[in-house]
Every structure is written in structure tokens, then in C-alpha cells.
Design a protein around this motif. Structure first.
Motif, PDB file in Angstrom:
ATOM      1  N   UNK A 198       0.819  -1.212   0.000  1.00  0.00           N
ATOM      2  CA  UNK A 198       0.000   0.000   0.000  1.00  0.00           C
ATOM      3  C   UNK A 198       0.854   1.263   0.000  1.00  0.00           C
ATOM      4  N   UNK A 199       1.949   1.251   0.746  1.00  0.00           N
ATOM      5  CA  UNK A 199       2.790   2.436   0.856  1.00  0.00           C
ATOM      6  C   UNK A 199       3.560   2.729  -0.429  1.00  0.00           C
ATOM      7  N   UNK A 200       3.989   1.697  -1.119  1.00  0.00           N
ATOM      8  CA  UNK A 200       4.830   1.891  -2.299  1.00  0.00           C
ATOM      9  C   UNK A 200       4.070   1.817  -3.625  1.00  0.00           C
ATOM     10  N   UNK A 201       2.793   1.520  -3.603  1.00  0.00           N
ATOM     11  CA  UNK A 201       2.061   1.316  -4.849  1.00  0.00           C
ATOM     12  C   UNK A 201       1.910   2.594  -5.673  1.00  0.00           C
ATOM     13  N   UNK A 202       1.878   3.754  -5.037  1.00  0.00           N
ATOM     14  CA  UNK A 202       1.713   4.999  -5.790  1.00  0.00           C
ATOM     15  C   UNK A 202       2.931   5.340  -6.629  1.00  0.00           C
ATOM     16  N   UNK A 203       4.108   4.985  -6.170  1.00  0.00           N
ATOM     17  CA  UNK A 203       5.334   5.365  -6.874  1.00  0.00           C
ATOM     18  C   UNK A 203       5.779   4.341  -7.913  1.00  0.00           C
ATOM     19  N   UNK A 204       5.046   3.245  -8.062  1.00  0.00           N
ATOM     20  CA  UNK A 204       5.439   2.194  -8.998  1.00  0.00           C
ATOM     21  C   UNK A 204       4.473   2.099 -10.172  1.00  0.00           C
ATOM     22  N   UNK A 205       4.982   1.643 -11.293  1.00  0.00           N
ATOM     23  CA  UNK A 205       4.130   1.344 -12.439  1.00  0.00           C
ATOM     24  C   UNK A 205       3.415   0.019 -12.173  1.00  0.00           C
ATOM     25  N   UNK A 209      13.955  -0.949   1.942  1.00  0.00           N
ATOM     26  CA  UNK A 209      13.340  -1.325   3.219  1.00  0.00           C
ATOM     27  C   UNK A 209      12.414  -2.520   3.046  1.00  0.00           C
ATOM     28  N   UNK A 210      11.680  -2.544   1.953  1.00  0.00           N
ATOM     29  CA  UNK A 210      10.789  -3.666   1.655  1.00  0.00           C
ATOM     30  C   UNK A 210      11.590  -4.972   1.568  1.00  0.00           C
ATOM     31  N   UNK A 211      12.706  -4.927   0.843  1.00  0.00           N
ATOM     32  CA  UNK A 211      13.543  -6.120   0.704  1.00  0.00           C
ATOM     33  C   UNK A 211      14.193  -6.496   2.031  1.00  0.00           C
ATOM     34  N   UNK A 212      14.624  -5.501   2.794  1.00  0.00           N
ATOM     35  CA  UNK A 212      15.261  -5.778   4.086  1.00  0.00           C
ATOM     36  C   UNK A 212      14.292  -6.439   5.056  1.00  0.00           C
ATOM     37  N   UNK A 213      13.045  -6.014   5.059  1.00  0.00           N
ATOM     38  CA  UNK A 213      12.037  -6.626   5.943  1.00  0.00           C
ATOM     39  C   UNK A 213      11.826  -8.081   5.566  1.00  0.00           C
ATOM     40  N   UNK A 214      11.752  -8.354   4.268  1.00  0.00           N
ATOM     41  CA  UNK A 214      11.572  -9.753   3.835  1.00  0.00           C
ATOM     42  C   UNK A 214      12.741 -10.619   4.268  1.00  0.00           C
ATOM     43  N   UNK A 215      13.951 -10.090   4.181  1.00  0.00           N
ATOM     44  CA  UNK A 215      15.130 -10.870   4.562  1.00  0.00           C
ATOM     45  C   UNK A 215      15.197 -11.040   6.073  1.00  0.00           C
ATOM     46  N   UNK A 216      15.020  -9.953   6.809  1.00  0.00           N
ATOM     47  CA  UNK A 216      15.176  -9.997   8.266  1.00  0.00           C
ATOM     48  C   UNK A 216      14.115 -10.843   8.958  1.00  0.00           C
ATOM     49  N   UNK A 217      12.937 -10.957   8.384  1.00  0.00           N
ATOM     50  CA  UNK A 217      11.902 -11.789   8.986  1.00  0.00           C
ATOM     51  C   UNK A 217      11.786 -13.155   8.317  1.00  0.00           C
ATOM     52  N   UNK A 218      12.304 -13.300   7.108  1.00  0.00           N
ATOM     53  CA  UNK A 218      12.200 -14.571   6.400  1.00  0.00           C
ATOM     54  C   UNK A 218      13.262 -15.579   6.778  1.00  0.00           C
ATOM     55  N   UNK A 266      16.010   0.818  -6.095  1.00  0.00           N
ATOM     56  CA  UNK A 266      16.164   2.165  -6.618  1.00  0.00           C
ATOM     57  C   UNK A 266      15.796   3.253  -5.620  1.00  0.00           C
ATOM     58  N   UNK A 267      15.030   2.898  -4.613  1.00  0.00           N
ATOM     59  CA  UNK A 267      14.611   3.897  -3.635  1.00  0.00           C
ATOM     60  C   UNK A 267      14.733   3.311  -2.234  1.00  0.00           C
ATOM     61  N   UNK A 268      14.761   4.169  -1.228  1.00  0.00           N
ATOM     62  CA  UNK A 268      14.826   3.652   0.148  1.00  0.00           C
ATOM     63  C   UNK A 268      13.631   2.777   0.511  1.00  0.00           C
ATOM     64  N   UNK A 269      12.473   3.069  -0.055  1.00  0.00           N
ATOM     65  CA  UNK A 269      11.292   2.257   0.223  1.00  0.00           C
ATOM     66  C   UNK A 269      11.432   0.837  -0.270  1.00  0.00           C
ATOM     67  N   UNK A 270      11.963   0.675  -1.475  1.00  0.00           N
ATOM     68  CA  UNK A 270      12.167  -0.668  -2.023  1.00  0.00           C
ATOM     69  C   UNK A 270      13.255  -1.411  -1.257  1.00  0.00           C
TER      70      UNK A 270
END
Length: 121
Positions: free
Chosen positions: A24-31, A92-101, A86-90
Motif C-alpha cells: 500500500x505504501x509503495x504502490x503509488x510510486x510504482x508502475x 526497506x521492503x527487501x530488508x524486511x523480507x530478509x530480516x523476517x524470512x 532504486x529507492x529507500x522504500x524498495x
């Protein structure tokens, strides 16, 4: 249910919520293509979270190994593509998946977890 499996359930459900918030947070900035690319690893998390709801019932070793495989298919590509964020949001998204996965995979290989899925019904 052993404590490691309860922790796996909590981690997967937290990861599911984080995925929804991230989408939801990153959907506006992505195609549309970018949103689909971002959603692919989260689908694996959501299926794993659905599987974790069966751990206290009739789940056997196949459910455990399916969860491990899905999480591995989510974590490994995320690690390899982390530098392409490409952005801090992406990032952070990847870091959360790694840190909790990664802890989910480790916890599912503990002896208590393996014994729980291999017990007599």
C-alpha cells in the motif's frame, strides 16, 4: 506446540502484515509492472502464512518443507536483487523480507520443530 513453531507463526503473520503495508505504501510510486514485480515475493509469504495456520492441527512434514521452500524462494532472489533497489522504500521492503524470512527458515529446521511435525497423530 513448541515455542519455535509459535515464533514461526508470529513471524509469518507479522511478515504478511508488513507485506500489505509495504504494498500500500509503495504502490503509488510504482508502475503496474513494478507493482507486479514487487507483489511476486509477497505472494509466497502469504501462502506460507496460510500454511502456518495449520501447524497446530493436522500439519505434517510436507507442510513444513513447503513453507521452507516457499520462504527460500522468497529470500534468495530478494538477497540477490537487494543492490538493485532504486529507492529507500524498495530497499526497506527487501530488508524486511530478509530480516523476517531467514529466521523462519532457521526455526523450521530446529529439532523441536522437526519432532513436532514427525510426531504420531
Amino acid at each position: 506446540m513448541p515455542a519455535p513453531l509459535r515464533a514461526v507463526q508470529i513471524l509469518l503473520l507479522t511478515l504478511t502484515l508488513a507485506g500489505i503495508v509495504s504494498m500500500l505504501a509503495l504502490s503509488d510510486s510504482l508502475t503496474a509492472y513494478g507493482q507486479g514485480e514487487m507483489m511476486a515475493p509477497w505472494l509466497l509469504v502469504w501462502v506460507s502464512a496460510a500454511l502456518c495456520l495449520t501447524y497446530d492441527g493436522s500439519a505434517r512434514g510436507g507442510v513444513r518443507m513447503t513453507t521452507v521452500a516457499l520462504m527460500a524462494f522468497m529470500v534468495l532472489p530478494t538477497i540477490t536483487r537487494l543492490s538493485e533497489a532504486e529507492s529507500p522504500g524498495l530497499f526497506l521492503d527487501a530488508a524486511v523480507r530478509i530480516l523476517l524470512g531467514v529466521p523462519v527458515i532457521v526455526l523450521l529446521f530446529l529439532p523441536e520443530s522437526t519432532a513436532w511435525f514427525d510426531r504420531e497423530r
